[in-house]
Design a protein around this motif. Structure first.
Motif, short mmCIF file in Angstrom:
data_model
loop_
_atom_site.label_atom_id
_atom_site.label_comp_id
_atom_site.label_asym_id
_atom_site.label_seq_id
_atom_site.Cartn_x
_atom_site.Cartn_y
_atom_site.Cartn_z
N LEU A 128 0.96 -1.24 0.14
CA LEU A 128 0.00 -0.10 0.06
C LEU A 128 0.82 1.30 -0.05
CD1 LEU A 128 -2.50 1.49 0.42
CD2 LEU A 128 -2.77 1.03 2.78
N TYR A 129 1.83 1.22 0.83
CA TYR A 129 2.74 2.43 0.88
C TYR A 129 3.41 2.85 -0.59
CZ TYR A 129 6.49 5.60 2.89
OH TYR A 129 7.03 6.70 3.33
N LEU A 130 3.77 1.77 -0.89
CA LEU A 130 4.49 1.92 -2.50
C LEU A 130 3.57 2.15 -3.77
CD1 LEU A 130 7.22 -0.62 -2.54
CD2 LEU A 130 7.65 1.67 -2.10
N THR A 131 2.39 1.71 -3.47
CA THR A 131 1.50 1.95 -4.68
C THR A 131 0.35 3.01 -4.58
OG1 THR A 131 -0.02 0.42 -3.87
CG2 THR A 131 1.79 -0.61 -5.29
N HIS A 132 0.04 3.36 -3.54
CA HIS A 132 -1.02 4.37 -3.21
C HIS A 132 -0.71 5.55 -4.32
CE1 HIS A 132 1.75 6.35 -0.34
NE2 HIS A 132 0.92 7.54 -0.51
N PHE A 133 0.44 5.99 -4.50
CA PHE A 133 0.83 7.27 -5.06
C PHE A 133 0.24 7.02 -6.50
CE2 PHE A 133 3.26 9.04 -8.47
CZ PHE A 133 3.30 10.26 -8.26
N PHE A 134 0.18 5.77 -7.20
CA PHE A 134 -0.37 5.67 -8.49
C PHE A 134 -1.85 5.79 -8.43
CE2 PHE A 134 3.48 2.90 -8.25
CZ PHE A 134 4.25 3.56 -9.26
N VAL A 135 -2.62 5.48 -7.57
CA VAL A 135 -4.06 5.88 -7.23
C VAL A 135 -4.26 7.29 -7.28
CG1 VAL A 135 -6.02 5.49 -6.11
CG2 VAL A 135 -4.68 3.49 -6.43
N LEU A 136 -3.31 7.78 -6.39
CA LEU A 136 -3.66 9.36 -6.16
C LEU A 136 -3.24 10.08 -7.48
CD1 LEU A 136 -2.52 9.55 -2.38
CD2 LEU A 136 -4.68 9.34 -3.35
N MET A 137 -2.34 9.61 -8.31
CA MET A 137 -1.89 10.37 -9.59
C MET A 137 -3.21 10.32 -10.49
SD MET A 137 1.05 9.10 -12.40
CE MET A 137 0.13 7.52 -12.79
N GLY A 138 -3.90 9.30 -10.44
CA GLY A 138 -5.24 9.20 -11.22
C GLY A 138 -6.26 10.35 -10.51
N TYR A 139 -6.18 10.33 -9.30
CA TYR A 139 -7.13 11.31 -8.66
C TYR A 139 -6.68 12.65 -9.02
CZ TYR A 139 -9.25 13.87 -4.58
OH TYR A 139 -9.87 14.73 -3.67
N GLY A 140 -5.62 13.06 -9.07
CA GLY A 140 -4.72 14.31 -9.38
C GLY A 140 -5.20 14.74 -10.77
N LEU A 141 -5.38 13.72 -11.64
CA LEU A 141 -5.62 13.93 -13.15
C LEU A 141 -6.96 14.32 -13.21
CD1 LEU A 141 -3.63 11.06 -14.94
CD2 LEU A 141 -3.11 13.48 -15.01
N ALA A 142 -7.60 13.66 -12.36
CA ALA A 142 -9.30 13.95 -12.40
C ALA A 142 -9.58 15.33 -11.70
CB ALA A 142 -10.06 12.80 -11.58
N LEU A 143 -8.74 15.51 -10.80
CA LEU A 143 -8.89 16.95 -10.61
C LEU A 143 -8.86 18.10 -11.59
CD1 LEU A 143 -7.75 16.62 -6.80
CD2 LEU A 143 -10.07 17.00 -7.49
#
Length: 370
Positions: A295-310
């Protein structure tokens, strides 16, 4: 950040199961912290500074846990302590394979045109893959892993001291000496790394491990554990209200160690005191702890998608509390999937390779001794 608490045959194993929950809580705090940072600045953002900043203290919980686990598992009653080479091999097998996979994913995304503003030199990539200080990280959260490796190297060198108390004293002396030495070095990435007192939090965990066998009966019970965890969490999120800090990335320098190191120590001690519980929630929390490194290493990839959506105005104007929690849940699911599909198989392969070399290493030790 990347250890296991399971100890077959140890009478204290059930008690240490709480550390997996603490590890899961730490990873969840960091994920929430980064999700709130991602949402900051858009019209629908909602998080006050103390809430956004406080989650960064999950790193400090990880460091206290690492110090505790390294000391506790290296000095088990009736078992020989590992040698420096064996210790480092097993720590490398635990940290590097999944980390390299995450780095490969990030470098592939950069090659496809993402993060065009970032420029990494071959030297940066080498230092990042080796988890050495001084260069730009490939993955932002890797700065904490650099400190983990730093602590592992110091701990391995001090294992020759033999007894836990002597290893703690030796590790403390080395870290203190490097802190003092760094004050006289010219400013650089390495100097900034060495002059940060955050490695002292590993020593807090080691200190807890050294006294834990003597206070196990005192540090026991739901009331004691709950009070310690509550105090630690309250300090984690209250500290940003009173400690000056320039950004939401976290508290700085000695103030961080004093506030969040203390909070991490209280939380770890509290989870050691809590009795092991059965039930669905307990299994879920322990499972989150098992997957915490992924989770620590991969959560950034999910949040990168969140940032793009924003970047879309309609999404940015939504109340972000409607999106932050689903993003954190999605990150947990992705982390769990990465743990099962990638981390476990890679760890099995690495440990199998280490176990194949162990008989040869023991034989060479016997020949050398003879």
């Amino acid at each position: 950040m990347a250890g296991k608490t399971r100890q077959p045959g140890s009478a204290s194993s059930p008690t240490l199961a709480g550390l997996q929950v603490a590890r899961g809580l730490a990873a969840l705090s960091v994920t929430l912290h980064h999700a709130l940072e991602t949402s900051n600045g858009v019209p629908g953002s909602f998080s006050p500074d103390w809430l956004t900043t406080g989650g960064a203290g999950g790193v400090d919980i990880f460091f206290v846990i690492s110090g505790f686990i390294m000391a506790h598992t290296s000095f088990r009653p009736g078992q020989p302590s590992p040698g420096a080479a064996e210790f480092l091999q097993r720590r490398a097998a635990r940290i590097y394979p999944l980390y390299w996979l995450a780095c490969l994913t990030m470098l592939s995304l950069m090659a496809l045109g993402f993060f065009q503003s970032r420029v990494l030199s071959p030297g940066d990539i080498f230092l990042a893959l080796a988890l050495l200080p001084g260069g730009q990280p490939v993955i932002g959260v890797a700065w904490t892993l650099v400190y983990e490796v730093y602590f592992y190297l110091i701990f391995a060198a001090c294992l020759a001291a033999g007894r836990p108390s002597l290893v703690l004293c030796a590790a403390s002396a080395v870290i203190a000496a490097l802190l003092a030495l760094a004050q006289g070095l010219p400013e650089s990435g390495v100097q900034r790394f060495l002059s940060d007192p955050i490695p002292l939090e590993f020593l807090l965990g080691m200190g807890l491990a050294s006294v834990y066998p003597h206070i196990r009966e005192t540090l026991k019970g739901a009331l004691v554990g709950s009070l310690l965890v509550f105090f630690g969490l309250a300090l984690l999120y209250a500290a940003p209200l009173v400690v000056p800090h320039q950004t939401t990335h976290g508290l700085e320098s000695w103030a961080r160690v004093a506030a969040w190191g203390t909070a991490g120590l209280a939380i770890v001690a509290g989870f050691l005191a809590l009795p092991e519980r059965a039930g669905r929630l307990a299994r879920w929390l322990k499972g989150l702890g098992d997957a915490s490194y992924a989770l620590y290493l991969t959560h950034f990839f999910v949040l990168m998608g969140y940032g793009l959506a924003l970047r879309k105005q309609t999404v940015a104007e939504l109340p972000q509390y409607l999106l932050v929690i689903p993003m954190v849940v999605l990150a947990c699911l992705v982390g769990a999937a990465a743990h099962v599909a990638a981390e476990r198989p890679l760890l099995r392969l690495a440990r199998r390779a280490i176990d194949r070399t162990a008989p040869r290493r023991r034989a060479e030790t016997v020949v050398t001794a003879a």
